[in-house]
Design a protein around this motif. Structure first.
Motif, PDB file in Angstrom:
ATOM      1  N   LYS A 145       0.851  -1.085   0.086  1.00 27.02           N
ATOM      2  CA  LYS A 145      -0.060   0.033   0.052  1.00 27.02           C
ATOM      3  C   LYS A 145       0.808   1.118  -0.143  1.00 27.02           C
ATOM      4  O   LYS A 145       2.037   1.352   0.629  1.00 27.02           O
ATOM      5  N   MET A 146       0.301   2.187  -0.828  1.00 28.28           N
ATOM      6  CA  MET A 146       1.242   3.347  -0.638  1.00 28.28           C
ATOM      7  C   MET A 146       0.570   4.768  -0.788  1.00 28.28           C
ATOM      8  O   MET A 146      -0.731   5.042  -0.994  1.00 28.28           O
ATOM      9  N   TYR A 147       1.229   5.640   0.236  1.00 26.30           N
ATOM     10  CA  TYR A 147       0.582   7.091   0.502  1.00 26.30           C
ATOM     11  C   TYR A 147       1.530   7.965  -0.161  1.00 26.30           C
ATOM     12  O   TYR A 147       2.760   7.977   0.134  1.00 26.30           O
ATOM     13  N   VAL A 148       1.005   9.099  -0.643  1.00 26.54           N
ATOM     14  CA  VAL A 148       1.879  10.254  -0.942  1.00 26.54           C
ATOM     15  C   VAL A 148       1.394  11.554  -0.221  1.00 26.54           C
ATOM     16  O   VAL A 148       0.361  11.993  -0.502  1.00 26.54           O
ATOM     17  N   LEU A 149       2.343  12.303   0.358  1.00 28.36           N
ATOM     18  CA  LEU A 149       2.192  13.490   0.996  1.00 28.36           C
ATOM     19  C   LEU A 149       2.355  14.485   0.143  1.00 28.36           C
ATOM     20  O   LEU A 149       3.735  14.595  -0.596  1.00 28.36           O
ATOM     21  N   ILE A 150       1.522  15.756  -0.333  1.00 30.49           N
ATOM     22  CA  ILE A 150       1.768  16.779  -1.219  1.00 30.49           C
ATOM     23  C   ILE A 150       1.312  18.032  -0.400  1.00 30.49           C
ATOM     24  O   ILE A 150       0.465  18.118   0.329  1.00 30.49           O
ATOM     25  N   ASN A 151       1.726  19.108  -0.753  1.00 31.43           N
ATOM     26  CA  ASN A 151       1.469  20.398  -0.651  1.00 31.43           C
ATOM     27  C   ASN A 151       1.610  21.459  -1.783  1.00 31.43           C
ATOM     28  O   ASN A 151       2.188  21.021  -2.734  1.00 31.43           O
ATOM     29  N   GLY A 152       1.285  22.664  -1.499  1.00 30.65           N
ATOM     30  CA  GLY A 152       1.547  23.667  -2.532  1.00 30.65           C
ATOM     31  C   GLY A 152       3.268  23.605  -2.936  1.00 30.65           C
ATOM     32  O   GLY A 152       3.469  24.195  -4.068  1.00 30.65           O
ATOM     33  N   VAL A 202      -9.356  18.694 -16.059  1.00 35.07           N
ATOM     34  CA  VAL A 202      -9.432  20.079 -15.383  1.00 35.07           C
ATOM     35  C   VAL A 202      -8.234  20.848 -15.785  1.00 35.07           C
ATOM     36  O   VAL A 202      -7.054  20.164 -15.500  1.00 35.07           O
ATOM     37  N   HIS A 203      -8.266  21.947 -16.288  1.00 35.88           N
ATOM     38  CA  HIS A 203      -7.225  22.584 -17.013  1.00 35.88           C
ATOM     39  C   HIS A 203      -6.581  23.655 -15.862  1.00 35.88           C
ATOM     40  O   HIS A 203      -7.194  24.247 -15.228  1.00 35.88           O
ATOM     41  N   GLY A 204      -5.214  23.495 -15.794  1.00 34.09           N
ATOM     42  CA  GLY A 204      -4.178  24.491 -15.174  1.00 34.09           C
ATOM     43  C   GLY A 204      -4.514  24.317 -13.540  1.00 34.09           C
ATOM     44  O   GLY A 204      -4.269  25.235 -12.847  1.00 34.09           O
ATOM     45  N   ARG A 205      -4.771  23.028 -13.110  1.00 31.03           N
ATOM     46  CA  ARG A 205      -4.781  23.004 -11.568  1.00 31.03           C
ATOM     47  C   ARG A 205      -3.898  21.648 -11.382  1.00 31.03           C
ATOM     48  O   ARG A 205      -3.368  21.080 -12.349  1.00 31.03           O
ATOM     49  N   GLY A 206      -3.516  21.642 -10.081  1.00 30.92           N
ATOM     50  CA  GLY A 206      -2.474  20.571  -9.721  1.00 30.92           C
ATOM     51  C   GLY A 206      -2.941  19.356  -9.369  1.00 30.92           C
ATOM     52  O   GLY A 206      -4.186  18.831  -9.658  1.00 30.92           O
ATOM     53  N   ILE A 207      -2.447  18.398  -8.569  1.00 27.62           N
ATOM     54  CA  ILE A 207      -2.780  17.236  -8.284  1.00 27.62           C
ATOM     55  C   ILE A 207      -3.609  17.366  -6.971  1.00 27.62           C
ATOM     56  O   ILE A 207      -3.015  17.778  -5.838  1.00 27.62           O
ATOM     57  N   PHE A 208      -4.958  17.028  -6.984  1.00 23.12           N
ATOM     58  CA  PHE A 208      -5.815  17.185  -5.564  1.00 23.12           C
ATOM     59  C   PHE A 208      -5.476  16.232  -4.761  1.00 23.12           C
ATOM     60  O   PHE A 208      -5.408  14.967  -5.207  1.00 23.12           O
ATOM     61  N   PRO A 209      -5.455  16.168  -3.480  1.00 20.99           N
ATOM     62  CA  PRO A 209      -5.487  15.156  -2.675  1.00 20.99           C
ATOM     63  C   PRO A 209      -6.650  14.264  -2.458  1.00 20.99           C
ATOM     64  O   PRO A 209      -7.715  14.890  -2.785  1.00 20.99           O
ATOM     65  N   ASP A 210      -6.646  13.113  -2.303  1.00 29.34           N
ATOM     66  CA  ASP A 210      -7.725  12.282  -1.824  1.00 29.34           C
ATOM     67  C   ASP A 210      -8.337  12.628  -0.571  1.00 29.34           C
ATOM     68  O   ASP A 210      -9.410  12.630  -0.290  1.00 29.34           O
ATOM     69  N   VAL A 211      -7.302  12.888   0.485  1.00 23.99           N
ATOM     70  CA  VAL A 211      -7.678  13.552   1.811  1.00 23.99           C
ATOM     71  C   VAL A 211      -7.119  14.755   1.963  1.00 23.99           C
ATOM     72  O   VAL A 211      -5.656  14.887   1.959  1.00 23.99           O
ATOM     73  N   VAL A 230      -2.466  12.685   0.367  1.00 26.02           N
ATOM     74  CA  VAL A 230      -2.895  13.152   1.497  1.00 26.02           C
ATOM     75  C   VAL A 230      -2.351  14.582   1.536  1.00 26.02           C
ATOM     76  O   VAL A 230      -1.081  14.768   1.335  1.00 26.02           O
ATOM     77  N   GLY A 231      -3.048  15.878   1.915  1.00 25.38           N
ATOM     78  CA  GLY A 231      -2.350  17.060   2.152  1.00 25.38           C
ATOM     79  C   GLY A 231      -3.073  18.199   1.231  1.00 25.38           C
ATOM     80  O   GLY A 231      -4.220  18.579   1.730  1.00 25.38           O
ATOM     81  N   GLU A 232      -2.517  19.050   0.413  1.00 26.80           N
ATOM     82  CA  GLU A 232      -3.168  19.950  -0.359  1.00 26.80           C
ATOM     83  C   GLU A 232      -2.853  19.903  -1.628  1.00 26.80           C
ATOM     84  O   GLU A 232      -1.821  19.015  -2.232  1.00 26.80           O
ATOM     85  N   GLU A 233      -3.537  20.570  -2.717  1.00 31.44           N
ATOM     86  CA  GLU A 233      -3.129  20.587  -4.134  1.00 31.44           C
ATOM     87  C   GLU A 233      -1.703  20.987  -4.202  1.00 31.44           C
ATOM     88  O   GLU A 233      -1.233  22.022  -3.458  1.00 31.44           O
ATOM     89  N   THR A 234      -1.131  20.400  -5.352  1.00 35.48           N
ATOM     90  CA  THR A 234       0.326  20.769  -5.526  1.00 35.48           C
ATOM     91  C   THR A 234       0.499  21.995  -6.343  1.00 35.48           C
ATOM     92  O   THR A 234      -0.528  22.715  -6.943  1.00 35.48           O
ATOM     93  N   GLY A 235       1.632  22.420  -6.319  1.00 40.33           N
ATOM     94  CA  GLY A 235       1.930  23.686  -6.998  1.00 40.33           C
ATOM     95  C   GLY A 235       2.235  23.670  -8.514  1.00 40.33           C
ATOM     96  O   GLY A 235       2.027  24.369  -9.258  1.00 40.33           O
ATOM     97  N   GLY A 236       2.549  22.468  -8.975  1.00 39.80           N
ATOM     98  CA  GLY A 236       2.699  22.421 -10.262  1.00 39.80           C
ATOM     99  C   GLY A 236       1.394  21.662 -10.845  1.00 39.80           C
ATOM    100  O   GLY A 236       0.727  21.082 -10.319  1.00 39.80           O
ATOM    101  N   ASP A 237       1.391  21.583 -12.416  1.00 41.06           N
ATOM    102  CA  ASP A 237      -0.001  21.287 -12.912  1.00 41.06           C
ATOM    103  C   ASP A 237       0.020  19.902 -13.242  1.00 41.06           C
ATOM    104  O   ASP A 237       0.936  19.236 -13.493  1.00 41.06           O
ATOM    105  N   GLU A 277      -1.265  15.482   8.621  1.00 39.52           N
ATOM    106  CA  GLU A 277      -1.193  14.649   7.543  1.00 39.52           C
ATOM    107  C   GLU A 277      -0.559  12.902   7.627  1.00 39.52           C
ATOM    108  O   GLU A 277      -1.329  12.289   7.679  1.00 39.52           O
ATOM    109  N   LEU A 278       0.753  13.304   8.150  1.00 45.42           N
ATOM    110  CA  LEU A 278       1.258  11.911   8.447  1.00 45.42           C
ATOM    111  C   LEU A 278       0.434  11.083   9.759  1.00 45.42           C
ATOM    112  O   LEU A 278       0.438   9.904   9.495  1.00 45.42           O
ATOM    113  N   ASN A 279       0.125  11.911  10.489  1.00 51.70           N
ATOM    114  CA  ASN A 279      -0.641  11.113  11.440  1.00 51.70           C
ATOM    115  C   ASN A 279      -1.985  10.592  11.078  1.00 51.70           C
ATOM    116  O   ASN A 279      -2.272   9.387  11.594  1.00 51.70           O
ATOM    117  N   TRP A 280      -2.608  11.039  10.082  1.00 49.94           N
ATOM    118  CA  TRP A 280      -3.738  10.537   9.459  1.00 49.94           C
ATOM    119  C   TRP A 280      -3.441   9.276   9.000  1.00 49.94           C
ATOM    120  O   TRP A 280      -4.436   8.310   9.112  1.00 49.94           O
TER     121      TRP A 280
END
Length: 522
Positions: free
Chosen positions: A417-424, A489-498, A446-453, A514-517
């Motif tokens: 199983k794999m999780y990825v933590l992301i943010n702006g 979705v044009h011009g937006r980043g990777i959105f988190p599942d959580v 898990v986290g928030e939308e990335t800064g990259g598209d 985020e990590l605790n979750w």
């Protein structure tokens, strides 16, 4: 032999000459910062910027139409009716480059340069008044996250209202128009706002030995001047103890040196670029923290890390890409071979403006006269290579074939199983990696939308071009990387599942929600 002996004798004179040239150049460049640039010269620099973008930057109209961008350049020329300093002109031209909405392309702000002697003198004075704090920009306010100053009464969580009479919010908001994320997300600018504020202030005011802060904590407002200070040096006894310890720990020092070489090491933050930790006693959960895809022997690191995961029979892998600003394409492709669950294609065709855009804009862009002479000798080989690798497709566009062929997964590829933590702050290469992991449904984010598209970025070779009159430096991406998976979705980043955002209190207490979750998942 005689030539070598002659050069050896002349080394002191050569070094002195180079030092004098450097000092002279810096003095000349600093004097130019205050000089007004004539209107006709400003117009020529605007046209030069526009032409260079068209010549080197692929897919220029991805986020803004050609008509609209052309109109903005024409409008700026009409507005430039009086001479400007380089900084004033920077504030006019940089929003146009930012309008392309490609975060790798931007104009560098002009600021005072310092000689090595001046830099050494400043460092010798001690820690600057900005470096004595760690800041956080939270809910459009600047807060003290960590107090490292000699005034211990400043409590973490204290708001910074003013610095030398300047409101942090106003300076951050102003400079946010001078650069861009990839596309239309807002998380990228917020992620770096606290650190960028220091840069913005320095651009405007230079390096200061003291700063007058106005702080607010609860309802209490205090004005405090923070001066540059030197930390107490170790006494002779402690120095001897440290020296003895270094001798005793020589073997450990060698191990540490090797680890820095393989993992990569950031001297500024005193942290490893790549780290693997096991966060459960039975090794069933591992955390792979990657702060950037640069430096270090990444192949060896990933080979050792994934062999260790397999050896320990790890079931869950958490990949932390928060504040990972990107780096080498070759590294993320190699890493993905350990993460994918089947054979894969990493990228679609990479668009470039032309063969000449890579050849002229990249190959001859960097280096001194000697380096450029050597490059000239090898240019027929390089151009021949570009002739073979860059081709025009049916759509009339030019493409550079890189990582577009199917690849097999590594024999030690992780299967759990794999999780990825992301943010702006997850940008560039870390976003491309995230796109493929998200598109293949290989991981939970898990986290928030990335800064990259999600749909890619224009980066690769990034020449820095000097504008002829203002001498401003323009950085331009030349290769449009498009991940295999795409989003409607044009011009937006990777959105988190959580979606989880740390609060100011979380940051102060060094709590990681985020990590605790993830760790609380069954």
């Amino acid at each position: 032999m005689l030539a070598i002996l002659f050069l050896k004798k002349r080394i002191p004179q050569i070094l002195l000459a180079l030092l004098l040239v450097q000092c002279s150049t810096i003095k000349k460049d600093n004097a130019r910062l205050q000089q007004l640039i004539p209107v006709n010269a400003l117009h020529e620099d605007v046209d030069f910027t526009h032409r260079k973008l068209q010549k080197l930057h692929p897919n220029l109209d991805y986020y803004i139409s050609k008509e609209k961008l052309d109109y903005q350049f024409d409008s700026l020329k009409k507005c430039l009716t009086k001479p400007l300093t380089p900084l004033e002109f920077y504030k006019k031209i940089s929003p146009l480059v930012a309008a392309v909405r490609q975060g790798h392309s931007y104009v560098l702000a002009p600021q005072k340069a310092y000689t090595k002697k001046e830099t050494k003198s400043i460092t010798k004075k001690g820690i600057g008044p900005f470096s004595q704090f760690d800041f956080s920009y939270y809910n459009d306010k600047l807060y003290v996250l960590k107090n490292k100053s000699y005034i211990k009464s400043i409590i973490p969580g204290t708001e910074v209202l003013l610095v030398n009479g300047i409101k942090p919010q106003e300076l951050i908001n102003e400079y946010s128009h001078y650069f861009s994320s990839d596309g239309f997300n807002t998380t990228f600018k917020k992620a770096a706002a606290s650190k960028r504020f220091v840069s913005y202030f320095t651009i405007e005011n230079g390096i200061k030995d003291s700063l007058h802060y106005v702080f607010k904590y609860n309802d209490s407002i205090k004005s405090i001047t923070i001066k540059r200070f030197k930390q107490d040096s170790l006494d002779a006894k402690n120095k001897k103890q440290v020296e003895r310890k270094v001798v005793l720990d020589k073997a450990k020092q060698q191990i540490l040196k090797k680890k820095k070489r393989i993992n990569g090491f950031d001297k500024t933050s005193n942290t490893f670029i790549r780290e693997l930790h096991f966060v459960s006693k039975d090794s069933s959960v591992a955390l792979l923290k990657i702060r950037g895809f640069k430096e270090g022997h990444y192949r060896k690191f990933y080979k050792n890390s994934f062999a260790e995961l397999q050896k320990r029979k790890t079931k869950t892998l958490i990949i932390d890409l928060r504040n990972n600003g990107g780096g080498r394409l070759s590294e993320i492709v190699h890493l993905y071979s350990y993460l994918a669950d089947s054979s894969f294609v990493f990228l679609k065709k990479t668009e470039v403006v032309s063969k000449a855009s890579l050849f002229e804009g990249v190959y001859f862009n960097k280096g001194n006269a000697v380096v450029k002479t050597i490059k000239t000798l090898f240019s027929p080989i390089v151009y021949s290579y570009l002739l073979l690798t860059v081709h025009k497709d049916k759509d009339g566009k030019n493409y550079f074939d890189t990582d577009t062929k199917p690849r097999s997964i590594n024999k030690n590829a992780f299967k759990g199983k794999m999780y990825v933590l992301i943010n702006g702050g997850s940008f560039s290469a870390s976003s491309i990696l995230s796109t493929n992991l998200k598109g293949s449904k290989r991981a939970t984010f898990v986290g928030e939308e990335t800064g990259g598209d999600y749909n890619g970025t224009v980066a690769g070779f990034m020449p820095i071009v000097k504008l002829p009159h203002s001498k401003l430096h323009l950085r331009i991406g030349t290769m449009n990387f498009t991940p295999f998976y795409q989003s409607p979705v044009h011009g937006r980043g990777i959105f988190p599942d959580v979606s989880i955002l740390p609060t100011l209190e979380d940051q102060i207490q060094n709590n990681d929600p985020e990590l605790n979750w993830i760790l609380n998942q069954p």
